[in-house]
Scaffold this motif. Structure first.
Motif, PDB file in Angstrom:
ATOM      1  N   GLU A 186       6.510  57.088   1.534  1.00 13.63           N
ATOM      2  CA  GLU A 186       7.185  56.383   2.618  1.00 13.63           C
ATOM      3  C   GLU A 186       7.651  54.996   2.200  1.00 13.63           C
ATOM      4  N   ARG A 187       6.914  54.369   1.314  1.00 22.29           N
ATOM      5  CA  ARG A 187       7.323  53.036   0.835  1.00 22.29           C
ATOM      6  C   ARG A 187       8.341  53.139  -0.301  1.00 22.29           C
ATOM      7  N   ARG A 188       8.613  54.352  -0.724  1.00 27.58           N
ATOM      8  CA  ARG A 188       9.539  54.613  -1.833  1.00 27.58           C
ATOM      9  C   ARG A 188       9.112  53.882  -3.102  1.00 27.58           C
ATOM     10  N   ARG A 189       7.814  53.911  -3.336  1.00 24.59           N
ATOM     11  CA  ARG A 189       7.239  53.439  -4.601  1.00 24.59           C
ATOM     12  C   ARG A 189       6.196  54.478  -5.007  1.00 24.59           C
ATOM     13  N   PHE A 190       6.584  55.394  -5.880  1.00 24.32           N
ATOM     14  CA  PHE A 190       5.684  56.499  -6.175  1.00 24.32           C
ATOM     15  C   PHE A 190       6.048  57.151  -7.504  1.00 24.32           C
ATOM     16  N   ILE A 191       5.100  57.964  -7.985  1.00 27.20           N
ATOM     17  CA  ILE A 191       5.327  58.855  -9.120  1.00 27.20           C
ATOM     18  C   ILE A 191       4.967  60.259  -8.660  1.00 27.20           C
ATOM     19  N   ALA A 192       5.883  61.211  -8.842  1.00 23.13           N
ATOM     20  CA  ALA A 192       5.636  62.606  -8.495  1.00 23.13           C
ATOM     21  C   ALA A 192       5.649  63.439  -9.770  1.00 23.13           C
ATOM     22  N   ALA A 193       4.657  64.309  -9.910  1.00 26.08           N
ATOM     23  CA  ALA A 193       4.567  65.196 -11.071  1.00 26.08           C
ATOM     24  C   ALA A 193       4.974  66.606 -10.654  1.00 26.08           C
ATOM     25  N   TYR A 194       5.515  67.364 -11.626  1.00 25.70           N
ATOM     26  CA  TYR A 194       6.043  68.699 -11.353  1.00 25.70           C
ATOM     27  C   TYR A 194       5.385  69.725 -12.271  1.00 25.70           C
ATOM     28  N   ARG A 195       4.964  70.836 -11.657  1.00 22.66           N
ATOM     29  CA  ARG A 195       4.306  71.912 -12.398  1.00 22.66           C
ATOM     30  C   ARG A 195       5.216  73.131 -12.493  1.00 22.66           C
ATOM     31  N   THR A 196       5.322  73.691 -13.684  1.00 21.08           N
ATOM     32  CA  THR A 196       5.949  74.995 -13.887  1.00 21.08           C
ATOM     33  C   THR A 196       4.940  75.857 -14.639  1.00 21.08           C
ATOM     34  N   GLY A 197       4.520  76.945 -14.013  1.00 26.61           N
ATOM     35  CA  GLY A 197       3.450  77.735 -14.600  1.00 26.61           C
ATOM     36  C   GLY A 197       2.171  76.931 -14.630  1.00 26.61           C
ATOM     37  N   ASP A 198       1.556  76.825 -15.796  1.00 21.72           N
ATOM     38  CA  ASP A 198       0.302  76.073 -15.898  1.00 21.72           C
ATOM     39  C   ASP A 198       0.465  74.777 -16.674  1.00 21.72           C
ATOM     40  N   ARG A 199       1.704  74.286 -16.796  1.00 23.03           N
ATOM     41  CA  ARG A 199       1.908  73.072 -17.578  1.00 23.03           C
ATOM     42  C   ARG A 199       2.645  72.002 -16.778  1.00 23.03           C
ATOM     43  N   LEU A 200       2.473  70.779 -17.206  1.00 22.62           N
ATOM     44  CA  LEU A 200       3.216  69.652 -16.661  1.00 22.62           C
ATOM     45  C   LEU A 200       4.643  69.744 -17.181  1.00 22.62           C
ATOM     46  N   ALA A 201       5.615  69.897 -16.263  1.00 18.25           N
ATOM     47  CA  ALA A 201       7.000  70.116 -16.679  1.00 18.25           C
ATOM     48  C   ALA A 201       7.883  68.900 -16.484  1.00 18.25           C
ATOM     49  N   GLY A 202       7.499  67.990 -15.577  1.00 12.19           N
ATOM     50  CA  GLY A 202       8.359  66.847 -15.325  1.00 12.19           C
ATOM     51  C   GLY A 202       7.680  65.803 -14.468  1.00 12.19           C
ATOM     52  N   HIS A 216      10.690  74.321 -10.601  1.00 13.60           N
ATOM     53  CA  HIS A 216       9.270  74.015 -10.633  1.00 13.60           C
ATOM     54  C   HIS A 216       8.518  74.799  -9.559  1.00 13.60           C
ATOM     55  N   ASP A 217       7.230  74.969  -9.797  1.00 12.11           N
ATOM     56  CA  ASP A 217       6.376  75.703  -8.871  1.00 12.11           C
ATOM     57  C   ASP A 217       5.621  74.795  -7.901  1.00 12.11           C
ATOM     58  N   GLU A 218       5.470  73.537  -8.284  1.00 11.32           N
ATOM     59  CA  GLU A 218       4.732  72.604  -7.432  1.00 11.32           C
ATOM     60  C   GLU A 218       5.165  71.180  -7.746  1.00 11.32           C
ATOM     61  N   ALA A 219       5.238  70.365  -6.702  1.00 10.88           N
ATOM     62  CA  ALA A 219       5.491  68.928  -6.859  1.00 10.88           C
ATOM     63  C   ALA A 219       4.377  68.187  -6.143  1.00 10.88           C
ATOM     64  N   ARG A 220       3.823  67.177  -6.811  1.00 11.60           N
ATOM     65  CA  ARG A 220       2.698  66.454  -6.227  1.00 11.60           C
ATOM     66  C   ARG A 220       2.836  64.960  -6.497  1.00 11.60           C
ATOM     67  N   VAL A 221       2.655  64.150  -5.451  1.00 11.99           N
ATOM     68  CA  VAL A 221       2.648  62.698  -5.632  1.00 11.99           C
ATOM     69  C   VAL A 221       1.319  62.311  -6.262  1.00 11.99           C
ATOM     70  N   VAL A 222       1.378  61.705  -7.426  1.00 11.08           N
ATOM     71  CA  VAL A 222       0.156  61.374  -8.160  1.00 11.08           C
ATOM     72  C   VAL A 222      -0.133  59.879  -8.164  1.00 11.08           C
ATOM     73  N   GLU A 223       0.819  59.105  -7.665  1.00  5.78           N
ATOM     74  CA  GLU A 223       0.607  57.660  -7.615  1.00  5.78           C
ATOM     75  C   GLU A 223       1.567  57.057  -6.604  1.00  5.78           C
ATOM     76  N   GLY A 224       1.100  56.070  -5.834  1.00  5.45           N
ATOM     77  CA  GLY A 224       1.975  55.363  -4.913  1.00  5.45           C
ATOM     78  C   GLY A 224       2.124  56.042  -3.567  1.00  5.45           C
ATOM     79  N   ASP A 225       3.215  55.683  -2.874  1.00 10.02           N
ATOM     80  CA  ASP A 225       3.405  56.095  -1.490  1.00 10.02           C
ATOM     81  C   ASP A 225       4.852  56.522  -1.288  1.00 10.02           C
TER      82      ASP A 225
END
Length: 403
Positions: free
Chosen positions: A341-357, A330-339
């Motif tokens: 440090e609290r280990r309650r979160f959703i992280a999205a992954y970008r490859t190119g210009d699309r949502l990959a994971g 992947h080219d980028e990982a971003r936390v899109v929900e949650g925290d």
């Protein structure tokens, strides 16, 4: 087509055999496995079996009655050692030649080994039982490799009262797959639970009493587990004419050659959803691909491309980790929900210009369902992060396996 042979009697192979019957195939089905056990589930080996929560009989994927109803020639404890695609036969270590009209290859993977001696690996039931017998309170365990398998074993061993050293050559465990930020958070749980986590250093060799690190230091341990990845079981296919490159190379239909398909951990196929070739070592994927390969074998020119959104999960301490998509590279990982440090979160992954994971810790499967649908629909990255997907009111589930 009167005879189909499935080589590999685990999740992918069993799914292929069952799908043949479900689709109405009336001919002979032969299911070949190199272990003496009927098909069983592997993910619990590093969790419920190792922790002694389950006994081996709970691993069975099907009962004896169900297997009898499959009306298949089940040949266990028989390894395939060669393939003759011209004569259409599979050669077994016993000297037998098994003829086929159609073939599904589902021989999986085996653990990589490090130089040295005295180390455990964890792939089979026998591996898990051998390690389990040695994990008692106060024993010292060295785990080489802090990927998901190594991390799961470290977590179980700590719960059993073992002293655990976890050695990982990368500076941040799992960073290549989940990103540095998420990898750091996941690995910090081990430190909090008393694991001696050593990162950024390799292992020269395993010893009967520990491991020798690069540079010469010896980490003493009563038991050593190497969890440094896996190798596809393709040696038996050498000289067959099939294309082999970190797995059996297949097209988008899981076809490796006329009448020959591959599924599960051993298959490297072109996933049209992501536009790339991939090999996926996850339990859910193995069953889905086994079904797809069997259907396409029967349908021939009317087959459908296999374009799933891969899914995997891991349990470590009190963390439930779930992920959809193809996170590697992947080219980028971003936390899109949650925290984090609290280990309650959703992280999205970008490859190119699309949502990959997408990867989540501490959330429900329902919370990830709209992200799974967005990945399956090829939603762009900008669209996904600007307006994060939400659960449709009718809660319909997108058919990611193109069944």
């Amino acid at each position: 087509m009167n005879r189909v042979v499935v080589v590999g009697a685990s999740a992918a192979g069993l799914a292929a055999a069952e799908t043949l019957r479900r689709e109405g195939f009336p001919g002979a089905v032969t299911l070949i496995g190199d272990e003496p056990y009927t098909p069983y589930d592997r993910p619990p080996l590093s969790k419920q079996i190792l922790s002694r929560e389950w006994q081996p009989d709970r691993l069975r994927l099907r009962s004896e009655q169900d297997l009898a109803g499959l009306d298949a020639d089940l040949r266990l404890d028989k390894a395939a050692v060669g393939l003759d695609p011209t004569g259409r036969t599979v050669e077994l270590a016993t000297g037998e030649s098994v003829p086929y009209d159609g073939l599904v290859i589902a021989t999986g993977v085996r653990p990589r080994h490090l130089p040295g001696s005295g180390a455990h690996v964890l792939r089979t039931l026998d591996d898990a039982l051998a390690l389990r017998s040695r994990l008692t309170p106060g024993r010292r365990l060295a785990v080489v490799g802090a990927g998901f398998l190594g991390a799961e074993v470290a977590a179980v061993a700590r719960r059993l009262g073992c002293e655990v050293t976890l050695v990982e050559p990368a500076p941040v465990p799992l960073a290549h797959a989940v990103g540095e930020a998420v990898g750091s958070v996941l690995s910090s749980a081990h430190v909090e639970h008393g694991v001696d986590l050593r990162t950024g250093i390799g292992v020269e060799e395993t010893l009967d009493g520990g491991v020798r690190l690069v540079g010469g230091e010896v980490v003493e341990a009563d038991e050593v587990l190497t969890a440094v990845g896996a190798v596809p079981n393709t040696e038996w296919l050498e000289g067959s004419g099939l294309a082999l490159d970190d797995g059996v190379l297949c097209d988008e239909y899981c076809s490796a050659a006329p009448g020959v398909y591959a599924a599960g951990d051993v298959a490297r196929w072109h996933n049209p959803l992501f536009g790339t070739s991939m090999r996926v070592e996850h339990r859910t994927h193995a069953a889905e691909q086994g079904m797809a390969a069997a259907r396409n074998l029967l349908r021939g020119a009317q087959g459908r491309p296999f374009a799933p959104v891969p899914y995997f999960w891991s349990d470590q301490y009190d963390m439930k980790i779930q992920a959809y998509g193809y996170l590697r590279g992947h080219d980028e990982a971003r936390v899109v929900e949650g925290d984090l440090e609290r280990r309650r979160f959703i992280a999205a992954y970008r490859t190119g210009d699309r949502l990959a994971g997408v990867l989540a810790v501490g959330t429900t499967p329902k919370a990830l369902r709209p992200w799974r649908q967005a990945i399956a629909k090829g939603v762009s990255w900008n669209e996904a992060v600007a307006a994060p997907p939400t659960e449709p009111k009718d809660e319909q589930v997108f058919d990611v396996a193109n069944r």
